[in-house]
Design a protein around this motif. Structure first.
Motif, short mmCIF file in Angstrom:
data_model
loop_
_atom_site.label_atom_id
_atom_site.label_comp_id
_atom_site.label_asym_id
_atom_site.label_seq_id
_atom_site.Cartn_x
_atom_site.Cartn_y
_atom_site.Cartn_z
N CYS A 24 -55.25 43.75 -124.39
CA CYS A 24 -55.97 42.52 -124.02
C CYS A 24 -56.89 42.09 -125.15
O CYS A 24 -57.21 42.87 -126.05
CB CYS A 24 -56.76 42.72 -122.73
N ALA A 26 -58.35 39.11 -128.11
CA ALA A 26 -57.85 38.54 -129.35
C ALA A 26 -57.67 39.61 -130.42
O ALA A 26 -58.24 40.71 -130.33
CB ALA A 26 -58.84 37.48 -129.86
N GLU A 74 -55.88 34.09 -130.65
CA GLU A 74 -56.14 34.28 -129.23
C GLU A 74 -54.94 34.91 -128.52
O GLU A 74 -53.84 35.00 -129.06
CB GLU A 74 -56.49 32.95 -128.58
N VAL A 75 -55.17 35.30 -127.27
CA VAL A 75 -54.14 35.97 -126.48
C VAL A 75 -52.90 35.09 -126.33
O VAL A 75 -51.77 35.57 -126.45
CB VAL A 75 -54.69 36.36 -125.09
N ASN A 76 -53.09 33.79 -126.08
CA ASN A 76 -51.93 32.91 -125.92
C ASN A 76 -51.13 32.79 -127.21
O ASN A 76 -49.90 32.68 -127.18
CB ASN A 76 -52.36 31.54 -125.43
N ASP A 79 -49.08 36.02 -127.53
CA ASP A 79 -47.91 35.99 -126.64
C ASP A 79 -46.84 35.02 -127.13
O ASP A 79 -45.64 35.25 -126.93
CB ASP A 79 -48.34 35.62 -125.22
N ILE A 182 -56.99 37.62 -119.85
CA ILE A 182 -57.15 38.08 -121.23
C ILE A 182 -56.12 39.15 -121.61
O ILE A 182 -56.15 39.66 -122.74
CB ILE A 182 -58.58 38.62 -121.49
N HIS A 183 -55.22 39.49 -120.71
CA HIS A 183 -54.20 40.50 -121.01
C HIS A 183 -52.99 39.86 -121.70
O HIS A 183 -52.61 38.73 -121.38
CB HIS A 183 -53.77 41.24 -119.74
N ARG A 184 -52.40 40.60 -122.62
CA ARG A 184 -51.27 40.14 -123.41
C ARG A 184 -49.97 40.42 -122.65
O ARG A 184 -49.48 41.55 -122.64
CB ARG A 184 -51.25 40.84 -124.77
#
Length: 214
Positions: A24, A26, A74-76, A79, A182-184
């Motif tokens: 999770c 960044a 960032e996380v998005n 992904d 916030i998790h990947r």
């Protein structure tokens, strides 16, 4: 440190990242151009320093460096792009954010992002090149502070302790609580834990429905 400073006026930036392995948050990077006239004692790979020592060096680096920048993906973005490409993007942002443009960039690891100036990877650079060590400290302290803040916003996962890494405590919390924003989700342990959580939630709802109908 076994790296010799360049002869002449060449400005060299060191770049490093923190947070490729966690499930999770960044991925955080930093770029630093050190001032040879203002040396900083005790620079080393951030993982080899205590938290107190990293915290003490953090403001010194910011004060004495010719230029520094902390950046992130960032996380998005992780992904969407995958963690490698997101890390390269965050490194590009760190170099672009320097107020002084370096003549050359040294990057910890075995590959470099595409940059507008010459660059080269340095294996174990965070324990060999002072500027990379400084970058690793900035990135590590910045990310650790952020994870402590996120722990308050998303309690129950133990983020302040494990900083998002896949510890048994973190994996168990994922199975019990599901994944937060916030998790990947591109990371296998998150996908697997999320599937188990959704399955158990489905079973629970089905059980409640059956008990209600009796």
């Amino acid at each position: 440190m076994d790296w010799n400073p360049p002869v002449g006026d060449e400005l060299v930036a060191g770049v490093d990242e923190v947070g490729r392995g966690p499930l999770c948050g960044a991925v955080v990077t930093a770029a630093v151009i050190l001032d040879p006239l203002r040396p900083i004692e005790g620079l080393n790979d951030s993982k080899k320093l205590t938290e107190a020592r990293r915290e003490a060096l953090f403001p010194l680096i910011q004060e004495r460096a010719l230029a520094w920048c902390i950046a992130r993906a960032e996380v998005n973005e992780i992904d969407q792009l995958n963690i490698l490409h997101a890390t390269m993007l965050a490194m590009q942002r760190a170099v672009a954010g320097l107020l002084v443009q370096p003549d050359r960039v040294l990057v910890d690891g075995n590959r470099c992002p595409v940059l507008p100036m010459p660059s080269e990877p340095v294996i174990k650079g965070d324990s060999r090149v002072p500027a990379i060590a400084a970058a690793s400290i900035l990135a590590k302290v910045a990310r650790d502070r952020e994870m402590k803040e996120l722990d308050l916003l998303y309690p129950g996962y133990g983020i302040a302790q494990h900083k998002g890494y896949p510890t048994p405590v973190h994996l168990l919390a994922l199975r019990e609580l599901g994944a937060s924003v916030i998790h990947r989700r591109s990371f296998a342990p998150v996908r697997e834990a999320l599937a188990l959580f959704e399955f158990s939630e489905s079973e629970r709802r089905q059980s409640q429905a059956e008990n209600t109908s009796l």
